[in-house]
Design a protein around this motif. Structure first.
Motif, PDB file in Angstrom:
ATOM      1  N   LEU A  84       1.997  37.684  35.994  1.00  7.38           N
ATOM      2  CA  LEU A  84       1.846  37.410  37.427  1.00  7.38           C
ATOM      3  C   LEU A  84       3.170  37.486  38.190  1.00  7.38           C
ATOM      4  CD1 LEU A  84      -0.624  34.412  37.020  1.00  7.38           C
ATOM      5  CD2 LEU A  84      -1.193  36.664  37.948  1.00  7.38           C
ATOM      6  N   TRP A  85       4.257  37.655  37.485  1.00  2.87           N
ATOM      7  CA  TRP A  85       5.591  37.722  38.114  1.00  2.87           C
ATOM      8  C   TRP A  85       5.762  39.065  38.821  1.00  2.87           C
ATOM      9  CZ3 TRP A  85       9.081  33.598  37.632  1.00  2.87           C
ATOM     10  CH2 TRP A  85      10.379  33.823  38.125  1.00  2.87           C
ATOM     11  N   ASP A  97      15.387  32.443  33.082  1.00  2.00           N
ATOM     12  CA  ASP A  97      15.953  31.147  33.460  1.00  2.00           C
ATOM     13  C   ASP A  97      14.849  30.165  33.856  1.00  2.00           C
ATOM     14  OD1 ASP A  97      18.346  29.501  34.111  1.00  2.00           O
ATOM     15  OD2 ASP A  97      17.531  29.629  36.153  1.00  2.00           O
ATOM     16  N   PHE A  98      13.861  30.661  34.604  1.00  2.00           N
ATOM     17  CA  PHE A  98      12.750  29.806  35.037  1.00  2.00           C
ATOM     18  C   PHE A  98      11.995  29.257  33.827  1.00  2.00           C
ATOM     19  CE2 PHE A  98       8.228  29.309  35.871  1.00  2.00           C
ATOM     20  CZ  PHE A  98       8.231  28.420  36.932  1.00  2.00           C
ATOM     21  N   CYS A  99      11.630  30.119  32.900  1.00  5.21           N
ATOM     22  CA  CYS A  99      10.841  29.692  31.741  1.00  5.21           C
ATOM     23  C   CYS A  99      11.604  28.687  30.884  1.00  5.21           C
ATOM     24  CB  CYS A  99      10.449  30.903  30.894  1.00  5.21           C
ATOM     25  SG  CYS A  99       9.250  32.004  31.683  1.00  5.21           S
ATOM     26  N   LEU A 100      12.884  28.942  30.672  1.00  9.99           N
ATOM     27  CA  LEU A 100      13.679  28.051  29.822  1.00  9.99           C
ATOM     28  C   LEU A 100      13.859  26.676  30.457  1.00  9.99           C
ATOM     29  CD1 LEU A 100      16.433  30.538  28.557  1.00  9.99           C
ATOM     30  CD2 LEU A 100      14.405  29.721  27.333  1.00  9.99           C
ATOM     31  N   LYS A 101      13.907  26.626  31.786  1.00  8.39           N
ATOM     32  CA  LYS A 101      14.108  25.354  32.474  1.00  8.39           C
ATOM     33  C   LYS A 101      12.803  24.612  32.752  1.00  8.39           C
ATOM     34  CE  LYS A 101      18.456  26.393  34.890  1.00  8.39           C
ATOM     35  NZ  LYS A 101      19.099  26.594  36.221  1.00  8.39           N
ATOM     36  N   TYR A 167       2.948  30.803  44.806  1.00  9.29           N
ATOM     37  CA  TYR A 167       3.724  31.732  43.979  1.00  9.29           C
ATOM     38  C   TYR A 167       5.162  31.788  44.491  1.00  9.29           C
ATOM     39  CZ  TYR A 167      -0.247  33.553  41.327  1.00  9.29           C
ATOM     40  OH  TYR A 167      -1.307  33.680  40.464  1.00  9.29           O
ATOM     41  N   ASP A 168       5.301  31.778  45.800  1.00 10.12           N
ATOM     42  CA  ASP A 168       6.642  31.859  46.389  1.00 10.12           C
ATOM     43  C   ASP A 168       7.500  30.646  46.027  1.00 10.12           C
ATOM     44  OD1 ASP A 168       6.001  34.276  47.529  1.00 10.12           O
ATOM     45  OD2 ASP A 168       5.565  33.452  49.517  1.00 10.12           O
ATOM     46  N   ASN A 169       6.898  29.443  46.063  1.00  7.80           N
ATOM     47  CA  ASN A 169       7.701  28.248  45.753  1.00  7.80           C
ATOM     48  C   ASN A 169       7.662  27.884  44.269  1.00  7.80           C
ATOM     49  OD1 ASN A 169       5.268  26.884  45.276  1.00  7.80           O
ATOM     50  ND2 ASN A 169       5.272  25.840  47.263  1.00  7.80           N
ATOM     51  N   LYS A 170       6.988  28.716  43.473  1.00  6.26           N
ATOM     52  CA  LYS A 170       6.962  28.637  42.005  1.00  6.26           C
ATOM     53  C   LYS A 170       6.051  27.546  41.443  1.00  6.26           C
ATOM     54  CE  LYS A 170      10.064  31.960  41.392  1.00  6.26           C
ATOM     55  NZ  LYS A 170      10.279  32.405  42.786  1.00  6.26           N
ATOM     56  N   ILE A 171       5.310  26.821  42.278  1.00  7.76           N
ATOM     57  CA  ILE A 171       4.355  25.846  41.743  1.00  7.76           C
ATOM     58  C   ILE A 171       3.315  26.547  40.871  1.00  7.76           C
ATOM     59  CG2 ILE A 171       2.425  24.330  42.389  1.00  7.76           C
ATOM     60  CD1 ILE A 171       4.115  23.276  44.668  1.00  7.76           C
ATOM     61  N   ASP A 206      -7.090  27.352  34.939  1.00  9.90           N
ATOM     62  CA  ASP A 206      -7.986  28.338  35.567  1.00  9.90           C
ATOM     63  C   ASP A 206      -7.547  28.715  36.979  1.00  9.90           C
ATOM     64  OD1 ASP A 206      -9.676  28.390  33.370  1.00  9.90           O
ATOM     65  OD2 ASP A 206     -11.045  26.872  34.177  1.00  9.90           O
ATOM     66  N   MET A 207      -6.645  27.940  37.560  1.00 17.10           N
ATOM     67  CA  MET A 207      -6.369  28.089  38.989  1.00 17.10           C
ATOM     68  C   MET A 207      -5.603  29.356  39.339  1.00 17.10           C
ATOM     69  SD  MET A 207      -5.619  24.264  40.461  1.00 17.10           S
ATOM     70  CE  MET A 207      -5.590  24.915  42.129  1.00 17.10           C
ATOM     71  N   TYR A 208      -4.704  29.782  38.462  1.00 16.12           N
ATOM     72  CA  TYR A 208      -3.853  30.929  38.791  1.00 16.12           C
ATOM     73  C   TYR A 208      -3.958  31.989  37.699  1.00 16.12           C
ATOM     74  CZ  TYR A 208      -2.051  27.933  42.423  1.00 16.12           C
ATOM     75  OH  TYR A 208      -1.959  27.116  43.528  1.00 16.12           O
TER      76      TYR A 208
END
Length: 497
Positions: A84-85, A97-101, A167-171, A206-208
Motif C-alpha cells: 500500500l506504500w 525506517d517506518f517499519c523498524l520504528k 495514509y498521509d499521516n501514517k495511521i 480489515d480496515m486498510y
C-alpha cells in the motif's frame, strides 16, 4: 406446468414488444462485456515503489530485533504495508525506517494502541455516519418533494477523504504493520479459537486493504445515491391501472412501490375471488418495467390511466401517446457496474466486486453459496411443492406463483381487515415508536430489555420501501423506516417493519 403451455400462455399475454425485451437483455449483457474491457473503466492504480529486496531486509531486521515469536505478524505486516506504500509516502529508506520504528512487539503497548484506535474510530466514523444520515433524511424519509439541492447533499460522501488522510499521516500504515489482515479461509480456520480481542484485532486489520482515491469513493457515493433515489420514487398507482374492459381492479389511493409493494400485493391476492386478475395485471406491470416500455408518465404519477396489457395510456377520456422509460433502469445498473469496477485495480487480492462481497462483506465462501443454491434448485421437493400449489389453486402455475403464500397461516383474516387494524393502531410512525416496547414484550423480551431497546430505536416514515439503519455510534439511535401513508400504516408497511 410444462414449458410448452407456459410459452403458449406467454405469447398471448406478454407485452407487444416482448421480443424487444430479449434484445434489451442481450444488449445489456453485451454492453457490460464491452464495459469490462474498456480502458476508461479500468483505471490503473499507482504501484508500490518498495522492492522485494527491501521487504526481505526489513523483515530480517525486525526478526533479529523482536524474535521469531513475531514471525507471522512481521511477515504479514511488512508485506501489507509495502503493498500500500506509494512514492508520495516516502522513499524505500523512509519505508524501512517506518517499519523498524513502528512495529509493536510489546503486548501492553499493542493493547493500548488498539484501544485508542477503537475509541477514536467510533467517534470519527460514528459522526461521519451521523452526518451522512442527516444529509440523506429528505431523500430517505417521506418529507415532501425532493429539491435538486437535496440530491447533491445525498450524493455527497463526508468521509471520502478520510482514508487518504490516514495514509498521509501514517495511521493507516501503523494498522497494516501491526494488525494483520486475514483471508476468509484463515478467519474460518483460526477464528474458532480467537478471543473477542483477537477478533477485534482482525477487524482492525480489515480496515486498510486498498488505497482508493477520494474522487472514486465520491463517484461511487454519487452513483449509489442516484440509483437509490430512482428506486425509492418508482411508485405505480394501482388505482389507475385498467384492464382491457377499462375496469379498475384496485381500490382508490393504492400506491405500490416497485418491486417490493407490487410483490406483496401479488402475494396478498391469493385469498380474493378476483385475485388472479389482479395478479396478472401486476405481473404485466412488472414485465413492462423489465422491458422498459412502461410509459414514463405513469411512474410516480396518478394523472394517467394505464392498461399494462396493451400499454395504452389514457387521461380521462383522451388517449395519450405513451413515452417509454427507455433504458433508464438499465443505465442505473450500468452506472453502478462501472463505478464498482473502477475500484478493482486498488485491491491487491479482492480485485472484483464479487470477491469483495463474498470474502469481505458477507464473509461466506462463494463455493458454499453456490452449493446451497445447487442443492436447493435440484431438490425434488420443489417439484412436489409446485404440484401441491397448482392443486390448491386449481390451475397451472404462473411465474408469479413463486410468491405463493398459502403455506402461512393467517387465522382467516384478510389483508383488508389487517389494513384496518394497522391503520387504526398506527396512524403515524410515532404511534409505532410508542408501541415498540409492548411489541418486544409480546415477542418474549424482558421488561428491562424491551424498554432499553425501544429507547434506542426511532421509527420514520420511509420514502422508499423501508429499511433499518443501524446506529453508527453509541450515542446515536437506530432508525426503523417503513411506509406510512397519510391515512396510517397499512399491513404491508407493518410487515416491512
Amino acid at each position: 406446468m410444462n414449458i410448452t403451455s407456459f410459452n403458449n400462455y406467454e405469447s398471448n399475454t406478454k407485452p407487444q414488444n416482448y421480443m424487444s425485451m430479449k434484445n434489451l437483455i442481450l444488449l445489456t449483457i453485451v454492453g457490460l462485456a464491452f464495459a469490462s474491457c474498456s480502458p476508461k473503466v479500468k483505471e490503473i492504480s499507482e504501484s508500490s515503489p518498495i522492492t522485494e529486496k527491501t521487504i526481505n531486509s526489513v523483515i530480517s531486521q525486525l526478526l533479529d530485533k523482536h524474535g521469531t515469536d513475531f514471525e507471522f505478524r512481521i511477515n504479514r505486516g511488512v508485506n501489507q504495508t509495502a503493498a500500500l506504500w506509494r512514492q508520495s509516502d516516502g522513499s524505500e529508506s523512509d519505508f524501512e525506517d517506518f517499519c523498524l520504528k513502528r512495529f509493536i512487539s510489546d503486548q501492553q503497548e499493542l493493547d493500548l494502541v488498539f484501544d485508542r484506535l477503537e475509541t477514536n474510530f467510533e467517534y470519527l466514523y460514528g459522526y461521519m455516519g451521523r452526518i451522512g444520515f442527516e444529509l440523506n433524511r429528505q431523500i430517505h424519509e417521506d418529507r415532501g418533494p425532493i429539491h435538486p439541492i437535496d440530491q447533491i447533499f445525498g450524493a455527497y460522501s463526508p468521509g471520502a477523504h478520510v482514508q487518504q488522510d490516514f495514509y498521509d499521516n501514517k495511521i493507516a500504515f501503523i494498522i497494516t504493520l501491526n494488525f494483520p489482515n486475514y483471508s476468509l479461509d484463515e478467519k474460518n480456520t483460526l477464528g474458532k479459537e480467537w478471543t473477542g480481542r483477537q477478533w477485534g484485532y482482525a477487524r482492525l486489520g480489515d480496515m486498510y486493504t486498498a488505497r482508493i482515491p477520494a474522487s472514486i469513493i465520491q463517484e461511487n457515493s454519487k452513483v449509489y445515491s442516484e440509483g437509490r433515489l430512482y428506486i425509492s420514487e418508482y411508485n405505480i398507482f394501482a388505482d389507475q391501472l385498467r384492464n382491457d374492459k377499462g375496469e379498475q381492479l384496485f381500490p382508490d389511493g393504492m400506491k405500490l412501490l416497485s418491486h417490493w409493494n407490487i410483490r406483496d400485493e401479488i402475494k396478498s391476492n391469493y385469498d380474493y375471488e378476483n385475485g388472479l386478475a389482479k395478479q396478472e395485471m401486476l405481473y404485466n406491470v412488472m414485465l413492462r418495467i423489465i422491458s422498459q416500455d412502461i410509459p414514463r408518465q405513469v411512474i410516480n404519477n396518478a394523472e394517467f390511466q394505464w392498461n399494462p396489457f396493451s400499454n395504452e395510456l389514457m387521461q380521462g377520456e383522451s388517449k395519450v401517446t405513451a413515452e417509454p422509460e427507455d433504458l433508464v433502469r438499465y443505465q442505473h445498473l450500468l452506472n453502478n457496474f462501472n463505478a464498482m469496477q473502477k475500484l478493482d485495480p486498488y485491491y491487491p487480492t479482492l480485485d472484483t466486486y464479487i470477491k469483495r462481497r463474498f470474502e469481505n462483506s458477507m464473509e461466506i465462501p462463494l463455493e458454499e453459496v453456490e452449493g446451497l443454491f445447487m442443492e436447493y434448485a435440484a431438490s425434488p421437493l420443489i417439484r412436489e411443492a409446485g404440484k401441491l400449489i397448482s392443486k390448491r389453486l386449481g390451475r397451472e402455475l404462473r411465474p408469479f406463483d413463486l410468491w405463493y403464500n398459502g403455506f402461512i397461516g393467517r387465522g382467516g383474516v384478510s389483508e383488508d381487515q389487517l389494513d384496518k387494524i394497522t391503520k387504526k393502531k398506527y396512524p403515524t410512525a410515532e404511534a409505532m415508536k410508542k408501541d415498540l416496547s409492548r411489541i418486544l414484550l409480546d415477542l418474549g423480551y424482558s421488561k428491562a430489555d424491551a424498554e432499553f431497546l425501544a429507547s434506542k430505536i426511532e421509527v420514520d416514515a420511509a420514502r422508499g420501501s423501508g429499511h433499518a439503519m443501524r446506529a453508527s455510534m453509541r450515542d446515536m439511535t437506530a432508525h426503523l423506516r417503513t411506509r406510512v401513508a397519510a391515512d396510517g400504516m397499512d399491513y404491508k408497511g407493518y410487515n416491512i417493519a
